[in-house]
Write a protein that holds these residues in place. Structure first.
Motif, short mmCIF file in Angstrom:
data_model
loop_
_atom_site.label_atom_id
_atom_site.label_comp_id
_atom_site.label_asym_id
_atom_site.label_seq_id
_atom_site.Cartn_x
_atom_site.Cartn_y
_atom_site.Cartn_z
N ARG A 153 0.86 -1.20 0.00
CA ARG A 153 0.00 0.00 0.00
C ARG A 153 0.89 1.24 0.00
NH1 ARG A 153 -1.93 -1.31 5.99
NH2 ARG A 153 0.02 -0.85 7.08
N PRO A 154 0.35 2.39 -0.39
CA PRO A 154 1.17 3.61 -0.38
C PRO A 154 1.56 3.99 1.05
CG PRO A 154 -0.85 3.90 -1.65
CD PRO A 154 -1.00 2.63 -0.91
N THR A 155 2.72 4.58 1.21
CA THR A 155 3.16 5.03 2.53
C THR A 155 2.41 6.31 2.89
OG1 THR A 155 4.95 6.22 1.48
CG2 THR A 155 5.45 4.03 2.33
N TYR A 156 2.72 6.86 4.08
CA TYR A 156 1.98 8.02 4.58
C TYR A 156 2.03 9.22 3.61
CZ TYR A 156 6.42 10.13 6.05
OH TYR A 156 7.66 10.69 6.06
N ASN A 157 3.15 9.38 2.87
CA ASN A 157 3.25 10.53 1.94
C ASN A 157 3.05 10.11 0.48
OD1 ASN A 157 5.56 9.13 1.48
ND2 ASN A 157 6.96 10.77 2.11
N GLU A 158 2.69 8.84 0.30
CA GLU A 158 2.38 8.28 -1.01
C GLU A 158 3.55 8.36 -1.99
OE1 GLU A 158 -1.36 9.72 -2.47
OE2 GLU A 158 -2.46 8.74 -0.84
N GLU A 159 4.78 8.40 -1.45
CA GLU A 159 5.97 8.43 -2.31
C GLU A 159 6.51 7.02 -2.53
OE1 GLU A 159 8.95 11.08 -0.88
OE2 GLU A 159 7.71 12.88 -1.18
N ASP A 160 6.25 6.14 -1.57
CA ASP A 160 6.75 4.76 -1.64
C ASP A 160 5.61 3.79 -1.39
OD1 ASP A 160 9.78 4.72 -1.85
OD2 ASP A 160 9.50 6.20 -0.25
N LEU A 161 5.96 2.51 -1.43
CA LEU A 161 5.01 1.46 -1.08
C LEU A 161 5.54 0.71 0.12
CD1 LEU A 161 4.13 0.04 -4.61
CD2 LEU A 161 2.65 1.43 -3.15
N GLU A 162 4.65 0.22 0.96
CA GLU A 162 5.06 -0.61 2.11
C GLU A 162 4.18 -1.84 2.17
OE1 GLU A 162 4.46 1.35 5.84
OE2 GLU A 162 2.31 1.64 5.51
N PRO A 163 4.68 -2.97 2.73
CA PRO A 163 3.87 -4.19 2.78
C PRO A 163 2.73 -4.05 3.79
CG PRO A 163 5.98 -4.53 3.88
CD PRO A 163 6.02 -3.16 3.27
N VAL A 164 1.56 -4.57 3.44
CA VAL A 164 0.42 -4.59 4.35
C VAL A 164 0.69 -5.62 5.45
CG1 VAL A 164 -2.04 -5.17 4.53
CG2 VAL A 164 -1.18 -3.87 2.57
#
Length: 750
Positions: A153-164
């Motif tokens: 899913r997108p990270t808090y600033n939507e610059e990266d992705l992180e695993p759910v």
């Protein structure tokens, strides 16, 4: 001049009226949900909270694999904070440190280099000094993350992705445990042995309906990083795993070490989970100074790498079991490890799961990961087979392919038209290097093509058969069990099981009190105190103005003092808890819940083997075992049932086999003690009959030795058995006038 905070005229144009109750409810609910979902509760599938998951993901991106070199923790924390976790660096570093502590986590996920704290409770060094990388366990948790095993899913600033969630090839939730306090709910899961968890998971694969009893045979209880002895009864452990809620009593591991010539010490080698060693030793030292541990003489910490706490007994005759029981009762050498398996089920819903429920959800996750990885691999194989098919066509028509590339303006379109190739095949042929045109390459391509075709068939079979899927998952679990089996240093069970020795609670209570002589003093107005030593003379005792001595007697600090009241109630007070003799003591009504319309009738040192005779003013009475009158609470124990104006008037120890009772009418009656019933509570039976008035005094005596009393001039009178015939009659009769020489007071003692 300061900023003007008053809005200009018309400033209320943008004011929106909101109902405070609904605003608070809405915002507090949003905060609660955020705390539950994104901070405090772990996901049942990988056993991690968001901060731990983000640390693992950041370390993977930094390529801090088990075999690679270490990186500064400051670098890791910076990456986690900047990219994934917009919170303070201290909270992230604390989480990272805990994952590296082998006394806090059963199977560490972080391999730390430097000072990562210790069991004494000392903090880790600053993050700029410490370094870290992942352990093999962390690699297992991340296995398959690049193969579409889980969602991002997108990270808090939507610059990266992180695993759910992580793929989690390791049963991390139960193996490493978790704890957290959310809003309105909390979680606390102690660590377990991974080999036992794997066995339980394999049983659930074979039999999804397996009962908790069957699972608990394989997972008998927590396996804590610091070892210790689990002394919780099996039925309690079973109930805890069935409901997902409970607690386990864990004790320190100790042994008696002989020093020769009959002397010995106790050596503690393992302490309960999450107990700070330095704090534990401080607490024991404080109790030692406060004289709360009379069996203990000294405590020393001789720990180096391993724990070694030495306890010296007061003398060689002390029972080591009793010494330890007193320490278990008062200190954290015995601790309760609670179990509350409140986790995010399917990553969405907070739920308290049973042992089987947690393992079942982990297995479902593993199945989903297997299917997604297999599907991903299948798609990759299909792409590769397509490309290899194009290569083979190119090799079979190599000269024509070269001609088209050299001479045609649009070689890609021409290749696709001439050899019926797909866009991808034509593109890959055009991207081929000249060196791959060598003769051997065709053989390699055919070999790879055949191998991938066989693998594709296997994957299609796997995706089409649930039996094969569970077989594959069983194989993965068996591999984990082998890696962390009971014979490996990390997998060996640390926490042992035992039954707590059944010591008499009274013995343990006595062992906690320093035995010293005291004199118990009770005043007429109900003030009690304990003077040090056995005072030979009570006449020098001082009291408040208008108060005087009611009774005083010698005792030991280990004794129980029984207080009987005129209302028929009995209270028990430890002699060691009574106020010292410097002042006038304290009113008994502060120590126990005694009614205002009642007074102290008697107080004495408890003797469990003795019997008491209780009698009311109206002449009713009975016998009772002294052990029956002991009260365990401030409220006391109602023994004799009396209603005002009647009250309990006599409470005395029984000696002999006969009773002499004297009424206020100066009539005396003698009858055998056998005529009196033995009760544990009640009104009793009539002792002597009166037209008016009530009882004056009672004495129990041995009939063969006769009845003795003293008059006001301290002269002693004795009447033998034969001389008492005149007054001997059945219980509850009126009796006859007292013999000559009987005191005017109507009491057997003047």
């Amino acid at each position: 001049m300061g900023k003007n905070l008053i809005p200009p005229s018309g400033g209320d144009d943008h004011v929106e009226t909101v109902d405070l109750k609904s605003a608070l409810e809405e915002r507090y609910l949003a905060y609660a949900l955020s705390t539950i979902m994104h901070r405090a509760l772990p996901d049942v599938r990988d056993g991690l909270k968001p901060v731990h998951r983000r640390i693992m993901h950041a370390m993977r991106l930094l390529r801090l694999n088990p075999g690679s070199s270490y990186a500064k923790c400051a670098r890791i924390v910076g990456d986690v904070m900047g990219k994934f976790h917009p919170h303070g660096d201290a909270s992230i570093y604390d989480a990272l440190v805990r994952l590296a502590q082998d006394f806090a986590v059963r199977y560490p996920l972080v391999d730390g280099q430097g000072n990562f704290g210790n069991i004494d409770g000392d903090n880790a060094a600053a993050m700029r000094y410490t370094e870290a990388r992942m352990t093999e366990v962390a690699s297992l948790l991340l296995e398959g993350i690049t193969e579409n095993a889980i969602d991002f899913r997108p990270t808090y600033n939507e610059e990266d992705l992180e695993p759910v969630v992580l793929p989690g090839a390791f049963p991390n939730l139960l193996a490493n445990g978790s704890s957290g306090i959310a809003v309105g709910m909390a979680t606390n899961i102690p660590p377990h042995n991974v080999a036992e968890l794997c066995d339980a998971a394999l049983l659930l694969i074979r039999n999804p309906q397996a009962s908790v009893e069957e699972l608990v045979q394989l997972v008998p209880g927590p396996d804590l990083p610091t070892g210790g002895i689990l002394v919780e009864p099996k039925e309690n452990i079973l109930e805890a795993y069935r409901t997902g809620r409970g607690a386990f009593r864990v004790r320190a591991k100790w042994e008696k070490e002989d020093l020769g010539r009959g002397t010995w010490v106790v050596v503690v080698t393992e302490i309960p989970y999450q107990v700070q060693k330095s704090r534990l030793i401080e607490k024991i030292a404080e109790l030692l100074l406060a004289k709360k541990l009379p069996l203990l003489d000294d405590i020393r910490d001789e720990s180096a790498e391993d724990i070694r706490i030495v306890l010296e007994p007061k003398n060689r005759s002390v029972d080591p079991e009793l010494l330890m029981e007193s320490l278990f009762k008062l200190t954290e050498l015995e601790n309760r490890v609670s179990l509350n398996m409140n986790v995010l089920s399917h990553g969405k819903v907070p739920n308290v799961l049973s042992l089987g429920g947690v393992l079942q959800e982990w297995l479902e996750h593993r199945k989903e990961v297997l299917l997604r990885r297999s599907q991903y691999r299948l798609e990759e194989i299909e792409k590769r087979l397509e490309i290899l098919g194009g290569y083979l066509i190119a090799y079979l028509n190599l000269d024509e392919v070269i001609r088209i590339i050299r001479e045609e303006d649009e070689p890609k379109q021409e290749l696709m038209r001439t050899f019926s190739l797909t866009d991808m095949q034509a593109e890959s042929i055009l991207n081929m290097r000249l060196r791959s045109l060598r003769k051997l390459e065709e053989f390699e391509i055919r070999k790879e093509f055949d191998g991938l075709t066989a693998e594709k068939a296997q994957l299609e079979e796997l995706l089409g058969s649930e039996i094969k899927q569970w077989k594959a998952i069983s194989g993965e679990i068996k591999k984990v069990r082998e890696t962390y089996g009971p014979e490996t240093p990390l997998g060996k069970r640390r926490t042992q099981f035992a039954e707590a020795p059944s010591h008499d609670l009274e013995d343990i209570h006595q062992a906690m009190i320093e035995r010293e002589p005291v004199t118990i003093v009770v005043s007429e107005k109900g003030w009690m105190r304990a003077m040090k030593g056995h005072l030979p003379d009570f006449s020098a005792l001082s009291f408040k103005e208008g108060d005087k001595l009611k009774l005083a007697f010698h005792a030991e600090t280990t004794d129980k003092i029984v207080v009987a009241t005129t209302g028929g109630k009995f209270f028990t007070i430890g002699a060691n808890t009574l106020p010292g003799g410097r002042g006038h003591g304290e009113p008994i009504r502060i120590m126990v819940d005694m009614d205002n319309d009642q007074d102290i009738l008697s107080a004495f040192v408890h003797d469990a083997s003795a019997k008491l005779l209780l009698a009311s003013h109206e002449g009713y009475g009975f016998m009772i075992n002294e052990s029956e009158v002991i009260a365990n609470t401030r409220k006391g124990k109602q023994i004799m049932n009396v209603k005002l104006p009647d009250e309990m008037k006599i409470c005395q120890r029984i000696t002999g086999d006969t009773i002499a009772v004297v009424g206020e009418n100066r009539k005396m009656l003698v009858f055998p003690l056998a005529e009196l019933p033995e009760l544990s509570r009640g009104k009793g039976v009539r002792l002597q009959k009166y037209k008016d008035g009530g009882i004056s005094d009672i004495r129990t005596f041995a009939i063969d030795q006769g009845l003795t009393w003293q008059d006001s001039a301290d002269r002693t009178f004795t009447r033998s058995k034969d001389e008492l015939q005149e007054w001997t009659a059945d219980r509850a009769t009126a009796g006859r006038m007292v013999p000559k020489g009987f005191p005017r007071t109507g009491k057997f003692t003047s």
